[in-house]
Every structure is written in C-alpha cells, then in structure tokens.
Write an enzyme that holds these catalytic residues in place. Structure first.
Site, mmCIF file in Angstrom:
data_model
loop_
_atom_site.group_PDB
_atom_site.id
_atom_site.type_symbol
_atom_site.label_atom_id
_atom_site.label_comp_id
_atom_site.label_asym_id
_atom_site.label_seq_id
_atom_site.Cartn_x
_atom_site.Cartn_y
_atom_site.Cartn_z
ATOM 1 N N ASP A 72 0.879 -1.300 -0.270
ATOM 2 C CA ASP A 72 0.064 0.401 -0.089
ATOM 3 C C ASP A 72 0.757 1.497 -0.294
ATOM 4 O OD1 ASP A 72 0.550 -1.085 2.341
ATOM 5 O OD2 ASP A 72 -1.002 -0.634 3.335
ATOM 6 N N GLU A 131 -5.889 3.986 3.245
ATOM 7 C CA GLU A 131 -6.587 4.054 5.019
ATOM 8 C C GLU A 131 -7.320 4.881 3.970
ATOM 9 O OE1 GLU A 131 -5.486 4.178 7.428
ATOM 10 O OE2 GLU A 131 -2.828 3.686 7.125
#
Length: 379
Positions: A72, A131
């Site tokens: 990520d 997120e």
C-alpha cells in the site's frame, strides 16, 4: 540495474517518508516508484499504471501460475512529531502506518527477482487508498488485474510492538471487519434563552452516544467481539445558540460478518428512535468498509513452517486484531495471507512519533524472497 542493497532501500524509504499523500492523491509517490522501477530495464518487466497505483509484472521463465504481492502506498492526515532529519515535507501528512516501509520492501523483493527470475510470474500491486476510501476492490476489479490476475497473493504490515527479526501471523482471521460511521443530526436551532422553541442536537447527539454504548454489551454475542467508537462530535456555532446540527464520527469493528450486520442494525434502530424522540432528522453514512483479513489456512501454516525451518527469524503465532486492512478484499477473492513484521517502535501505528527500526526492511525482503522462490518450486 542490480539488486537494491540495504543502503539504497533505506534511501528509498526515507525519500518516500517525506512525500506522504492521501488516498488517490499519491501522484508524487507514484512517479517516484515508477522512476525506481523503470531503472531495472528488464525485457521481462511489464508496467501498467492504474489511477495513482501501479501494476508491475515480472514474467517467469516457465510460468504455471502468477504470484502476487501487494504494497500500500498512501499516507495519513497526521502532523509528524518525530525527530527524523527526513521528516514529511507535506505539512499535516505523515507515513504513520508504515506504508513507506511496505513500498521499500516491495521494491527490494522485485529487485531481487530481476536477476534471479523464477519459473512463475510475479505481480506487484502498489495499491493506493488503503487508509481510505479503499483501493483494493477497484484495483483488483480493474481490467489490468483481470489480464494479470494472480493465483496467490501476499502482503505484510509493520508491527511496532514486535522486535526486529520477528514474523507473526495466524491461519484464519487476522484482522477485523471494519466500517467507518458518520451520523448527521438536524433539528431546530434558536436562542439559548428559549430552549422550548428548539430541538437541540447537542443533547440529541449526547444521548445517541450513550445509547450506542449498549450495543456491544447487550446485542453482540459475548463469545464474539465488537467495538463501537465515536471519536469525534461537532455541533453548534457559539455558546448561546442552541445547536441545529450535530455530527458524530466513529468506527465499527467486529470479528465476524454477522456481528457487523447486527451492530449496524441496532445503530439504525436507535437512530430511528432518536428521530422520533428528539423530533429531528438523521442520516447515517458507513463510509469506507473493509473486509476481514482471513488468511488461507494451508498457505499461512506452510509459510510459518517454512520461515521457521529455513531462516533464523522468530516466527510467532499472533492473535486476531481489531485493526482493519484493505488487503482483506484481495484475500476474499484470491488465496493468500498477511503477516506482521516486527519493527520495534516505542510508538504505535497512526502515532505522530512512529519510528520503526529500518533493519526490518532487509528482514522482510529476505523472508519474502526465500518464500516466493520456494512457492514457485512447489506445485
């Protein structure tokens, strides 16, 4: 370009640490990653961009399957408070969840296999918006992922509480089901001296928070687990005006899909009752919702056994965590697992002073390079 050595990976991590960007806004991050990846100059390397993310396919010598690895790439809206000489250059934003580590590790693994190609294809997914609002589902459902769809997929997450050299995971449920929660209340404002002519949303919001505390204790199976947290309340304008509007922001976390459904059902029932009781209007938005991370049991057990038997690293059986992870969507569609990587930081995830030990980067590159080589040889 040769394999990235330790000092080069540290520089990459520190460069990335200085440019944190929010989900689907990772333009500088994407360009930095592309600049590194393009230096490998391999005829077997295929690169495709997707929004602010990147797919990187390294073709195998005799592929029977495609092994996926996800990193990520987004940061968090946190003002950094570390003493790093390479602090974030983006005021109000920080890599406070280790994604700068995750990206550097993925580049280290990729660089290892450029000159040590295995039989199977390797697909690296540099995923945006972990997120929020969630990049895993649209990235995996993209046309590019359909063309290069992996048969297996792996990922890691830094663990500040574990020492460097420690790998921890478990078969089955690792991370919880999570959902954001936003509730907007609208009543009738007015002068504080005339409360009888108003519908006070500060009072309504306070009552709603109190009522929701009964959900976990009275509506969730005590042998299951759930969390309902309201982390922020806003309402009103000044001290002598009764608030016409209020907003509650929070999170829901459960260890089962059934409990998530039950918690939401109860929130909605309580809010309907609040509308009647306080003569107001309410709207609920669940925002970003993440699947539980459910590790493939056979693969995760094999991984733990292999690393324990073929390396000197400390392999631990972890427990379930109430943290959420967008990778859950990927392992709901593709067999795989996630593991915790010990980074020995005195401050935890999402903390403004998170300072993970950079020695962990080389540990992760070593662990995944060995396991992926093993996995390609096993049929």
């Amino acid at each position: 370009m040769r394999k990235l050595e330790k000092e080069e990976l540290l520089k990459i991590r520190r460069d990335l640490h200085q440019i944190p960007e929010l989900g689907f806004q990772e333009y500088k991050t994407q360009q930095y990653l592309l600049n590194i990846i393009k230096q490998f100059k391999s005829e077997h390397l295929k690169i495709e961009t997707w929004r602010t993310g990147i797919f990187v396919l390294l073709e195998g010598t005799n592929p029977k399957k495609t092994i996926g690895y996800r990193a990520d790439i987004d940061g968090l809206p946190i003002q950094e408070e570390t003493t790093y000489p390479f602090q974030s250059k983006h005021s109000g934003y920080m890599h406070a969840c280790g994604h700068d580590f995750h990206m550097s590790i993925a580049l280290g693994i990729l660089s290892h296999f450029i000159d040590n190609r295995i039989e199977d294809n390797l697909l690296f997914l540099f995923q945006p918006a972990e997120e929020g609002p969630g990049g895993a589902e649209p990235m995996l459902n993209s046309e590019i992922a359909g063309k290069w769809r992996p048969d297996l997929i792996f990922a890691l997450h830094i663990a500040p509480e574990l020492p460097v050299g420690t790998i921890a995971t478990k078969p089955g449920l690792l991370f919880a089901n999570t959902s954001e929660l936003f509730i907007d209340l609208k009543g009738k404002g007015g002068h504080a001296a005339y409360p009888h002519t108003t519908n006070d949303m500060v009072v309504a919001a306070a009552n709603l928070v109190t009522q929701m505390q009964s959900i976990v204790s009275r509506n969730v199976d005590p042998l299951d687990s759930a969390v309902v947290t309201i982390g922020k309340i806003t309402g009103g304008t000044v001290q002598n005006i009764i608030a016409e509007n209020a907003r509650l922001e929070g999170t829901i976390r459960t260890l089962s899909v059934e409990s998530m459904d039950k918690v939401k059902e109860r929130i909605e029932a309580i809010v309907r009752g609040l509308e009647i009781g306080y003569n107001c209007q309410a709207a609920i938005d669940y925002g970003a919702m993440y699947h539980q991370v459910y590790n493939d049991e056979a693969l995760s057990e094999e991984f733990m056994s292999y690393i324990s038997e073929h390396t000197d690293y400390d392999v631990k059986l972890s427990t379930e965590a109430m943290t959420g992870e967008d990778f859950g969507y990927m392992v709901s569609k593709i067999p795989g697992f996630m593991f915790w990587l010990g980074v020995d930081s005195p401050f935890g995830l999402h903390h403004a002073k998170l300072t993970p030990n950079e020695d962990a980067i080389q540990v992760a590159v070593d662990v995944m390079s060995k396991y992926i080589e093993f996995k390609s040889k096993s049929k």
